[in-house]
Design a protein around this motif. Structure first.
Motif, PDB file in Angstrom:
ATOM      1  N   LEU A   1      60.162  14.843  14.362  1.00 62.30           N
ATOM      2  CA  LEU A   1      59.884  15.033  12.940  1.00 62.30           C
ATOM      3  C   LEU A   1      61.125  14.717  12.110  1.00 62.30           C
ATOM      4  CD1 LEU A   1      57.941  15.886  10.700  1.00 62.30           C
ATOM      5  CD2 LEU A   1      58.635  18.260  11.115  1.00 62.30           C
TER       6      LEU A   1
ATOM      7  N   LEU B   1      56.385  28.124  15.557  1.00 67.48           N
ATOM      8  CA  LEU B   1      56.257  27.364  14.319  1.00 67.48           C
ATOM      9  C   LEU B   1      56.161  28.360  13.167  1.00 67.48           C
ATOM     10  CD1 LEU B   1      56.079  24.606  13.003  1.00 67.48           C
ATOM     11  CD2 LEU B   1      53.594  24.694  13.339  1.00 67.48           C
TER      12      LEU B   1
ATOM     13  N   THR C   1      59.545  17.942  19.796  1.00 66.02           N
ATOM     14  CA  THR C   1      58.762  17.518  18.635  1.00 66.02           C
ATOM     15  C   THR C   1      59.570  17.681  17.347  1.00 66.02           C
ATOM     16  OG1 THR C   1      56.668  17.989  19.726  1.00 66.02           O
ATOM     17  CG2 THR C   1      56.658  17.997  17.319  1.00 66.02           C
ATOM     18  N   ALA C   2      60.359  18.726  17.249  1.00 67.30           N
ATOM     19  CA  ALA C   2      61.165  18.942  16.040  1.00 67.30           C
ATOM     20  C   ALA C   2      62.095  17.762  15.799  1.00 67.30           C
ATOM     21  CB  ALA C   2      61.967  20.236  16.155  1.00 67.30           C
TER      22      ALA C   2
ATOM     23  N   LEU D   1      52.048  19.938  13.563  1.00 67.82           N
ATOM     24  CA  LEU D   1      53.153  19.019  13.788  1.00 67.82           C
ATOM     25  C   LEU D   1      52.675  17.789  14.554  1.00 67.82           C
ATOM     26  CD1 LEU D   1      55.032  21.384  12.891  1.00 67.82           C
ATOM     27  CD2 LEU D   1      56.615  20.535  14.583  1.00 67.82           C
TER      28      LEU D   1
ATOM     29  N   PHE E   1      62.036  20.968   6.194  1.00 67.45           N
ATOM     30  CA  PHE E   1      62.089  21.349   7.597  1.00 67.45           C
ATOM     31  C   PHE E   1      63.524  21.758   7.874  1.00 67.45           C
ATOM     32  CE2 PHE E   1      62.067  20.169  12.234  1.00 67.45           C
ATOM     33  CZ  PHE E   1      61.131  21.119  12.626  1.00 67.45           C
TER      34      PHE E   1
ATOM     35  N   VAL F   1      51.781  18.066   9.138  1.00 66.36           N
ATOM     36  CA  VAL F   1      53.196  18.053   8.761  1.00 66.36           C
ATOM     37  C   VAL F   1      53.675  16.617   8.965  1.00 66.36           C
ATOM     38  CG1 VAL F   1      55.494  18.940   9.282  1.00 66.36           C
ATOM     39  CG2 VAL F   1      53.486  20.448   9.465  1.00 66.36           C
TER      40      VAL F   1
END
Length: 161
Positions: free
Chosen positions: A43, A145, A39-40, A136, A79, A159
């Motif tokens: 983003l 997180l 997921t990071a 997220l 981030f 986010v």
């Protein structure tokens, strides 16, 4: 009597456009292709690049950290990540130096805080704490997180990048 060994000094500087290929190679060595499923990474793909720092030793790039423009609950934030350090330079505090420099860079930008996905025991020394109310755009272990408020505000809400 043992002979002294010269160790090249490491300098942390702003990432330059010409560093992108070396940074990507360093991150690939540190995290492998599995990072693209996280997921990071999703983003970061949606966010714009806010700035990066690199660690140089001699002519080589041995560490990197990047910041990305995001919003948390509609408030501007950064981030942080990925943080990558060449295997030969791990264990000496370079990763911590890169994180501290990235936090200092974020403070100068005037954002409300810095969000990351990482290990709380490591990042708590910089003031990061769990951010259970930040959402997220995908699955993430809520214990990983983390938020560092730079203006006293909590990390609450969606986010977005």
């Amino acid at each position: 009597m043992t002979a002294a060994v010269a160790v090249p000094s490491v300098q942390i500087t702003s990432e330059l456009p010409g560093d992108a290929t070396a940074v990507e190679a360093l991150v690939a060595r540190a995290f492998g292709p599995g990072r693209y499923a996280k997921t990071a990474e999703r983003l970061r793909e949606r966010a714009s690049f806010a700035g990066g720092l690199v660690a140089r030793s001699g002519a080589g790039l041995v560490g990197s950290v990047r910041l990305w423009r995001i919003a948390v609950g509609g408030r501007p934030a950064h981030f942080l990540g990925p943080i990558a350090v060449d295997a030969a330079h791990r264990g000496g505090g370079l990763g911590a130096d890169l994180v501290a420099a990235a936090v200092a860079l974020a403070r100068k930008s005037g954002v409300s805080g810095v969000l990351l996905v990482g290990d709380a025991p490591y990042f708590s020394r910089f003031g990061f704490a769990a951010a259970p109310a930040a959402m997220l755009p995908g699955p993430v272990d809520p214990r990983r997180l983390l938020w560092l408020s730079l203006d006293g505000s909590p990390a609450e809400g969606d986010v977005t990048g």
